[in-house]
Write a protein that holds these residues in place. Sequence first.
Motif, PDB file in Angstrom:
ATOM      1  N   ALA A  55       0.819  -1.210   0.000  1.00 18.46           N
ATOM      2  CA  ALA A  55       0.000   0.000   0.000  1.00 18.46           C
ATOM      3  C   ALA A  55       0.854   1.262   0.000  1.00 18.46           C
ATOM      4  O   ALA A  55       0.515   2.253  -0.650  1.00 18.46           O
ATOM      5  CB  ALA A  55      -0.947  -0.003   1.200  1.00 18.46           C
ATOM      6  N   LEU A  56       1.958   1.230   0.713  1.00 14.91           N
ATOM      7  CA  LEU A  56       2.804   2.423   0.808  1.00 14.91           C
ATOM      8  C   LEU A  56       3.838   2.516  -0.314  1.00 14.91           C
ATOM      9  O   LEU A  56       4.305   3.609  -0.622  1.00 14.91           O
ATOM     10  CB  LEU A  56       3.502   2.455   2.170  1.00 14.91           C
ATOM     11  CG  LEU A  56       2.549   2.571   3.365  1.00 14.91           C
ATOM     12  CD1 LEU A  56       3.329   2.478   4.671  1.00 14.91           C
ATOM     13  CD2 LEU A  56       1.730   3.853   3.300  1.00 14.91           C
ATOM     14  N   ALA A  57       4.196   1.391  -0.929  1.00 10.99           N
ATOM     15  CA  ALA A  57       5.240   1.413  -1.956  1.00 10.99           C
ATOM     16  C   ALA A  57       4.702   1.572  -3.375  1.00 10.99           C
ATOM     17  O   ALA A  57       5.410   2.068  -4.253  1.00 10.99           O
ATOM     18  CB  ALA A  57       6.080   0.138  -1.872  1.00 10.99           C
ATOM     19  N   ILE A  58       3.461   1.197  -3.628  1.00  8.41           N
ATOM     20  CA  ILE A  58       2.966   1.212  -5.002  1.00  8.41           C
ATOM     21  C   ILE A  58       2.828   2.632  -5.548  1.00  8.41           C
ATOM     22  O   ILE A  58       3.029   2.860  -6.743  1.00  8.41           O
ATOM     23  CB  ILE A  58       1.633   0.420  -5.120  1.00  8.41           C
ATOM     24  CG1 ILE A  58       1.291   0.156  -6.582  1.00  8.41           C
ATOM     25  CG2 ILE A  58       0.510   1.149  -4.432  1.00  8.41           C
ATOM     26  CD1 ILE A  58       2.269  -0.709  -7.317  1.00  8.41           C
ATOM     27  N   GLY A  59       2.511   3.596  -4.715  1.00  7.85           N
ATOM     28  CA  GLY A  59       2.389   4.980  -5.179  1.00  7.85           C
ATOM     29  C   GLY A  59       3.693   5.510  -5.760  1.00  7.85           C
ATOM     30  O   GLY A  59       3.742   5.955  -6.915  1.00  7.85           O
ATOM     31  N   PRO A  60       4.788   5.480  -4.983  1.00  8.23           N
ATOM     32  CA  PRO A  60       6.064   5.947  -5.525  1.00  8.23           C
ATOM     33  C   PRO A  60       6.548   5.114  -6.718  1.00  8.23           C
ATOM     34  O   PRO A  60       7.117   5.658  -7.669  1.00  8.23           O
ATOM     35  CB  PRO A  60       7.024   5.796  -4.341  1.00  8.23           C
ATOM     36  CG  PRO A  60       6.150   5.911  -3.141  1.00  8.23           C
ATOM     37  CD  PRO A  60       4.863   5.265  -3.531  1.00  8.23           C
ATOM     38  N   LEU A  61       6.293   3.796  -6.691  1.00 10.68           N
ATOM     39  CA  LEU A  61       6.694   2.964  -7.829  1.00 10.68           C
ATOM     40  C   LEU A  61       5.926   3.345  -9.099  1.00 10.68           C
ATOM     41  O   LEU A  61       6.503   3.466 -10.178  1.00 10.68           O
ATOM     42  CB  LEU A  61       6.482   1.487  -7.514  1.00 10.68           C
ATOM     43  CG  LEU A  61       7.547   0.840  -6.630  1.00 10.68           C
ATOM     44  CD1 LEU A  61       7.109  -0.549  -6.207  1.00 10.68           C
ATOM     45  CD2 LEU A  61       8.863   0.796  -7.361  1.00 10.68           C
ATOM     46  N   ALA A  62       4.623   3.519  -8.970  1.00 10.89           N
ATOM     47  CA  ALA A  62       3.813   3.906 -10.130  1.00 10.89           C
ATOM     48  C   ALA A  62       4.241   5.274 -10.640  1.00 10.89           C
ATOM     49  O   ALA A  62       4.331   5.509 -11.853  1.00 10.89           O
ATOM     50  CB  ALA A  62       2.329   3.915  -9.761  1.00 10.89           C
ATOM     51  N   HIS A  63       4.520   6.196  -9.727  1.00 13.72           N
ATOM     52  CA  HIS A  63       4.951   7.543 -10.106  1.00 13.72           C
ATOM     53  C   HIS A  63       6.256   7.500 -10.900  1.00 13.72           C
ATOM     54  O   HIS A  63       6.438   8.231 -11.865  1.00 13.72           O
ATOM     55  CB  HIS A  63       5.130   8.392  -8.842  1.00 13.72           C
ATOM     56  CG  HIS A  63       5.442   9.815  -9.108  1.00 13.72           C
ATOM     57  ND1 HIS A  63       4.461  10.753  -9.310  1.00 13.72           N
ATOM     58  CD2 HIS A  63       6.617  10.472  -9.212  1.00 13.72           C
ATOM     59  CE1 HIS A  63       5.026  11.928  -9.533  1.00 13.72           C
ATOM     60  NE2 HIS A  63       6.336  11.779  -9.471  1.00 13.72           N
ATOM     61  N   THR A  64       7.143   6.628 -10.505  1.00 14.45           N
ATOM     62  CA  THR A  64       8.447   6.512 -11.171  1.00 14.45           C
ATOM     63  C   THR A  64       8.360   5.751 -12.492  1.00 14.45           C
ATOM     64  O   THR A  64       8.977   6.154 -13.480  1.00 14.45           O
ATOM     65  CB  THR A  64       9.447   5.783 -10.241  1.00 14.45           C
ATOM     66  OG1 THR A  64       9.538   6.522  -9.023  1.00 14.45           O
ATOM     67  CG2 THR A  64      10.812   5.681 -10.878  1.00 14.45           C
ATOM     68  N   LEU A  65       7.586   4.677 -12.523  1.00 18.08           N
ATOM     69  CA  LEU A  65       7.587   3.791 -13.686  1.00 18.08           C
ATOM     70  C   LEU A  65       6.589   4.163 -14.780  1.00 18.08           C
ATOM     71  O   LEU A  65       6.804   3.807 -15.943  1.00 18.08           O
ATOM     72  CB  LEU A  65       7.343   2.351 -13.245  1.00 18.08           C
ATOM     73  CG  LEU A  65       8.425   1.760 -12.346  1.00 18.08           C
ATOM     74  CD1 LEU A  65       8.041   0.370 -11.891  1.00 18.08           C
ATOM     75  CD2 LEU A  65       9.762   1.746 -13.059  1.00 18.08           C
ATOM     76  N   MET A  66       5.509   4.857 -14.455  1.00 18.48           N
ATOM     77  CA  MET A  66       4.507   5.182 -15.483  1.00 18.48           C
ATOM     78  C   MET A  66       5.093   5.960 -16.662  1.00 18.48           C
ATOM     79  O   MET A  66       4.811   5.613 -17.812  1.00 18.48           O
ATOM     80  CB  MET A  66       3.327   5.940 -14.876  1.00 18.48           C
ATOM     81  CG  MET A  66       2.316   5.008 -14.257  1.00 18.48           C
ATOM     82  SD  MET A  66       0.889   5.868 -13.601  1.00 18.48           S
ATOM     83  CE  MET A  66       0.200   6.575 -15.076  1.00 18.48           C
ATOM     84  N   PRO A  67       5.892   6.986 -16.451  1.00 14.96           N
ATOM     85  CA  PRO A  67       6.446   7.698 -17.610  1.00 14.96           C
ATOM     86  C   PRO A  67       7.350   6.823 -18.472  1.00 14.96           C
ATOM     87  O   PRO A  67       7.450   7.025 -19.676  1.00 14.96           O
ATOM     88  CB  PRO A  67       7.250   8.838 -16.988  1.00 14.96           C
ATOM     89  CG  PRO A  67       6.699   9.008 -15.619  1.00 14.96           C
ATOM     90  CD  PRO A  67       6.222   7.652 -15.195  1.00 14.96           C
ATOM     91  N   ARG A  68       8.000   5.851 -17.877  1.00  9.67           N
ATOM     92  CA  ARG A  68       8.911   4.984 -18.640  1.00  9.67           C
ATOM     93  C   ARG A  68       8.176   3.996 -19.530  1.00  9.67           C
ATOM     94  O   ARG A  68       8.720   3.528 -20.519  1.00  9.67           O
ATOM     95  CB  ARG A  68       9.829   4.236 -17.684  1.00  9.67           C
ATOM     96  CG  ARG A  68      10.722   5.195 -16.928  1.00  9.67           C
ATOM     97  CD  ARG A  68      11.645   4.497 -16.007  1.00  9.67           C
ATOM     98  NE  ARG A  68      12.338   5.510 -15.211  1.00  9.67           N
ATOM     99  CZ  ARG A  68      13.330   5.262 -14.442  1.00  9.67           C
ATOM    100  NH1 ARG A  68      13.781   4.035 -14.323  1.00  9.67           N
ATOM    101  NH2 ARG A  68      13.892   6.218 -13.758  1.00  9.67           N
ATOM    102  N   PHE A  69       6.933   3.657 -19.171  1.00  5.03           N
ATOM    103  CA  PHE A  69       6.164   2.690 -19.944  1.00  5.03           C
ATOM    104  C   PHE A  69       5.012   3.320 -20.711  1.00  5.03           C
ATOM    105  O   PHE A  69       4.242   2.615 -21.346  1.00  5.03           O
ATOM    106  CB  PHE A  69       5.622   1.590 -19.021  1.00  5.03           C
ATOM    107  CG  PHE A  69       6.708   0.733 -18.443  1.00  5.03           C
ATOM    108  CD1 PHE A  69       7.372  -0.190 -19.228  1.00  5.03           C
ATOM    109  CD2 PHE A  69       7.084   0.861 -17.119  1.00  5.03           C
ATOM    110  CE1 PHE A  69       8.370  -0.985 -18.704  1.00  5.03           C
ATOM    111  CE2 PHE A  69       8.088   0.075 -16.575  1.00  5.03           C
ATOM    112  CZ  PHE A  69       8.735  -0.845 -17.374  1.00  5.03           C
TER     113      PHE A  69
END
Length: 94
Positions: free
Chosen positions: A42-56
């Motif tokens: 719950a706490l890690a998916i936000g920062p991960l999505a924020h970082t990875l969405m622009p790359r994909f």
Amino acid sequence: MTGLVARTGGSVRAIRAAIEVTVVLGGWLLGGTVGFGTLAYALAIGPLAHTLMPRFAAPPTGGANRGPDTDEAVELLVGSGAEGSAAEVPAAEG
């Protein structure tokens, strides 16, 4: 998630984390168990999505509602072998 980001102007990181924490809280209130993995996700998916969405992300194509360009529209209306010119195509009303 992306709709909330667009409407509120917030970051993907904050919006996604808020959604996940809300879901975890709702599950806990309904009698579910909340363990380390649940909280970590719950706490890690936000920062991960924020970082990875622009790359994909796919490159922008002009929007889903973008119609054909003017020259393409004239070609569709008149056709390549039809007689006449673009000046004879009636203008859209509205």
